[in-house]
Write a protein that holds these residues in place. Structure first.
Motif, mmCIF file in Angstrom:
data_model
loop_
_atom_site.group_PDB
_atom_site.id
_atom_site.type_symbol
_atom_site.label_atom_id
_atom_site.label_comp_id
_atom_site.label_asym_id
_atom_site.label_seq_id
_atom_site.Cartn_x
_atom_site.Cartn_y
_atom_site.Cartn_z
ATOM 1 N N LYS A 1 0.836 -1.211 0.000
ATOM 2 C CA LYS A 1 0.000 0.000 0.000
ATOM 3 C C LYS A 1 0.866 1.256 0.000
ATOM 4 O O LYS A 1 0.571 2.228 -0.697
ATOM 5 N N SER A 2 1.925 1.238 0.765
ATOM 6 C CA SER A 2 2.819 2.399 0.830
ATOM 7 C C SER A 2 3.512 2.637 -0.499
ATOM 8 O O SER A 2 3.671 3.787 -0.924
ATOM 9 N N LEU A 3 3.933 1.570 -1.174
ATOM 10 C CA LEU A 3 4.578 1.719 -2.482
ATOM 11 C C LEU A 3 3.598 2.304 -3.502
ATOM 12 O O LEU A 3 3.973 3.159 -4.315
ATOM 13 N N ILE A 4 2.350 1.876 -3.442
ATOM 14 C CA ILE A 4 1.327 2.427 -4.344
ATOM 15 C C ILE A 4 1.126 3.916 -4.055
ATOM 16 O O ILE A 4 1.057 4.736 -4.977
ATOM 17 N N GLU A 5 1.056 4.281 -2.767
ATOM 18 C CA GLU A 5 0.900 5.691 -2.385
ATOM 19 C C GLU A 5 2.070 6.531 -2.899
ATOM 20 O O GLU A 5 1.878 7.628 -3.417
ATOM 21 N N ILE A 6 3.277 6.021 -2.750
ATOM 22 C CA ILE A 6 4.468 6.750 -3.196
ATOM 23 C C ILE A 6 4.424 6.950 -4.713
ATOM 24 O O ILE A 6 4.707 8.040 -5.208
ATOM 25 N N GLU A 7 4.063 5.901 -5.458
ATOM 26 C CA GLU A 7 3.965 6.022 -6.914
ATOM 27 C C GLU A 7 2.878 7.014 -7.313
ATOM 28 O O GLU A 7 3.063 7.806 -8.237
ATOM 29 N N ALA B 1 1.313 12.298 -9.414
ATOM 30 C CA ALA B 1 0.617 13.578 -9.226
ATOM 31 C C ALA B 1 1.593 14.744 -9.314
ATOM 32 O O ALA B 1 1.284 15.788 -9.902
ATOM 33 N N ALA B 2 2.784 14.588 -8.756
ATOM 34 C CA ALA B 2 3.798 15.655 -8.798
ATOM 35 C C ALA B 2 4.259 15.897 -10.230
ATOM 36 O O ALA B 2 4.408 17.056 -10.652
ATOM 37 N N ARG B 3 4.478 14.814 -11.000
ATOM 38 C CA ARG B 3 4.869 14.974 -12.405
ATOM 39 C C ARG B 3 3.773 15.666 -13.206
ATOM 40 O O ARG B 3 4.044 16.540 -14.030
ATOM 41 N N HIS B 4 2.533 15.279 -12.944
ATOM 42 C CA HIS B 4 1.391 15.880 -13.637
ATOM 43 C C HIS B 4 1.307 17.374 -13.309
ATOM 44 O O HIS B 4 1.104 18.201 -14.192
#
Length: 197
Positions: free
Chosen positions: A170-176, A181-184
């Motif tokens: 779950k944490s890895l999914i959140e980080i991705e 979102a930051a790239r967007h």
């Protein structure tokens, strides 16, 4: 002996190593948890196709200890800190935890046979004042982080390992998702700036 280790660490300060990137770094006190929860968690993560770092699984004879470990911490996305009764007696454990905290890694604590309130860095006259301060800060940060509590005499090993693995996933999914979102947002800001000029 510890002064020799510190000199080696300073001499071999973190530099890129040729090793596969890992998503998860497992920080633990070997004599307490290597043959139990640390290894079980490592195998569960790897079988879930999550690249993970556990010193005795990712290093081979002749590898330089500190460059490999520091490089793995710097390259990981998440740290799992397995706290145990003798964890705070280890300079290595405390150094790894401090490096994870200082570099802003998400850390998932597992309190194995120890309560968070029992964790403290003592002045053993081996560490410098600045190291004690650095390590104490890292321990306090970990104590203020929601983690898993596990009692080896009463708990179910598969349950805690599966739960920890699910938390990592779950944490890895959140980080991705946060990176996406930051790239967007960056692309949107760049397009907006082009329109203005």
């Amino acid at each position: 002996m510890l002064n020799t280790i510190k000199r080696q660490m300073a001499y071999q300060k973190v530099r890129p190593m040729n090793q596969p990137a890992c998503d998860v770094f497992i920080n633990h006190r070997g004599i307490d948890t290597k043959k139990s929860i640390a290894s079980l968690l490592y195998y569960q993560l790897v079988s879930s196709r999550i690249p993970s770092f556990l010193d005795n699984k990712n290093m081979k004879p002749g590898d330089k200890l500190f460059p490999h470990i520091d490089s793995a911490i710097l390259g990981c996305k998440i740290g799992v800190a397995v706290f145990s009764p003798r964890y705070c007696q280890s300079y290595f454990c405390l150094h790894e935890l401090a490096l994870m905290m200082e570099t802003g890694k998400k850390v998932i604590p597992i309190f194995c046979d120890v309560k968070p309130s029992e964790l403290r860095v003592s002045d053993n006259k081996i560490c410098s004042h600045s190291e004690i301060k650095r390590f104490s800060y890292a321990i306090e940060e970990a104590k203020d982080t929601v983690g898993l509590a596990f009692n080896t005499t009463k708990g179910n090993w598969p349950d805690v390992v599966m739960y920890a693995t699910d938390l990592v996933k779950k944490s890895l999914i959140e980080i991705e998702n946060e990176k996406h979102a930051a790239r967007h947002a960056q692309k949107h800001a760049a397009r907006h700036a082009q329109i203005l000029y």
